[in-house]
Design a protein around this motif. Sequence first.
Motif, PDB file in Angstrom:
ATOM      1  N   ALA A 113       0.833  -1.205   0.000  1.00  0.00           N
ATOM      2  CA  ALA A 113       0.000   0.000   0.000  1.00  0.00           C
ATOM      3  C   ALA A 113       0.869   1.256   0.000  1.00  0.00           C
ATOM      4  CB  ALA A 113      -0.929  -0.002   1.209  1.00  0.00           C
ATOM      5  N   GLY A 114       1.935   1.251   0.783  1.00  0.00           N
ATOM      6  CA  GLY A 114       2.841   2.396   0.797  1.00  0.00           C
ATOM      7  C   GLY A 114       3.544   2.584  -0.535  1.00  0.00           C
ATOM      8  N   ALA A 115       3.929   1.482  -1.162  1.00  0.00           N
ATOM      9  CA  ALA A 115       4.591   1.557  -2.461  1.00  0.00           C
ATOM     10  C   ALA A 115       3.653   2.127  -3.518  1.00  0.00           C
ATOM     11  CB  ALA A 115       5.086   0.180  -2.875  1.00  0.00           C
ATOM     12  N   VAL A 116       2.427   1.675  -3.534  1.00  0.00           N
ATOM     13  CA  VAL A 116       1.450   2.161  -4.520  1.00  0.00           C
ATOM     14  C   VAL A 116       1.142   3.645  -4.281  1.00  0.00           C
ATOM     15  CG1 VAL A 116      -0.959   1.961  -5.262  1.00  0.00           C
ATOM     16  CG2 VAL A 116       0.431  -0.085  -4.982  1.00  0.00           C
ATOM     17  N   ALA A 117       0.922   4.015  -3.015  1.00  0.00           N
ATOM     18  CA  ALA A 117       0.583   5.403  -2.705  1.00  0.00           C
ATOM     19  C   ALA A 117       1.742   6.345  -3.039  1.00  0.00           C
ATOM     20  CB  ALA A 117       0.200   5.532  -1.236  1.00  0.00           C
ATOM     21  N   PHE A 155       7.801   1.943  -0.056  1.00  0.00           N
ATOM     22  CA  PHE A 155       7.836   0.602   0.530  1.00  0.00           C
ATOM     23  C   PHE A 155       8.697   0.590   1.791  1.00  0.00           C
ATOM     24  CE2 PHE A 155       9.616  -3.692   0.883  1.00  0.00           C
ATOM     25  CZ  PHE A 155       8.457  -4.446   0.907  1.00  0.00           C
ATOM     26  N   LEU A 156       9.898   1.159   1.702  1.00  0.00           N
ATOM     27  CA  LEU A 156      10.799   1.168   2.857  1.00  0.00           C
ATOM     28  C   LEU A 156      10.237   1.987   4.022  1.00  0.00           C
ATOM     29  CD1 LEU A 156      14.279   1.488   1.146  1.00  0.00           C
ATOM     30  CD2 LEU A 156      13.310  -0.508   2.272  1.00  0.00           C
ATOM     31  N   VAL A 157       9.694   3.157   3.732  1.00  0.00           N
ATOM     32  CA  VAL A 157       9.121   3.997   4.791  1.00  0.00           C
ATOM     33  C   VAL A 157       7.955   3.279   5.463  1.00  0.00           C
ATOM     34  CG1 VAL A 157       7.790   6.123   5.162  1.00  0.00           C
ATOM     35  CG2 VAL A 157       9.907   6.196   3.856  1.00  0.00           C
TER      36      VAL A 157
END
Length: 176
Positions: A113-117, A155-157
């Motif tokens: 979800a973080g990667a997509v956002a 993604f990492l964050v």
Amino acid sequence: MQRSDERDADYDDPAALLDDLNDDTGIDAAGRADSTSDASSGSRLRGLLPSGVGPSFSLRSFLVILVASVAGVVAGGAIPIVGSVGRFLGLLAVAFAAGLIGSRSRYLEVGLAGAVAAGTAFLLGTLTSIFAPVAVQFLADYGVAIVGVGVGTGFLVSIVGHYFGRDFRDGLTREV
């Protein structure tokens, strides 16, 4: 063909399609048994996922975290002084909250979800920050790299935020 009053309530409720079941017992999180699927399927939409994803991936959790991540990126990007760093701070806050609130670790859902956002935010930020004809050519030349940096950083964050949220939850719930 059944009359509308004879239909099973699960087929009318879209949320019932996303119910996660305990893989061993066929019981959902509320303690109800699912009579329409076997215990190995997990949920009705489980068959749509790739086979390598496995039973630990929850589509419902992913969608909820994705919506929250997009809201965090938008809210963080709205802070005028910090600019694009605020997007990642909003993403970090959402991932931290997901780790703090959730009873299970959802690293895969939070990371995706973080990667997509973040990837979408990088793409749209680049597209809207440059004059439109120049932006289209710039994205044609460097779009994959720009989105790749956004996806990787997001993604990492998200993973780091979720890790610290899980760690903080563990510290709060552990007996002293």
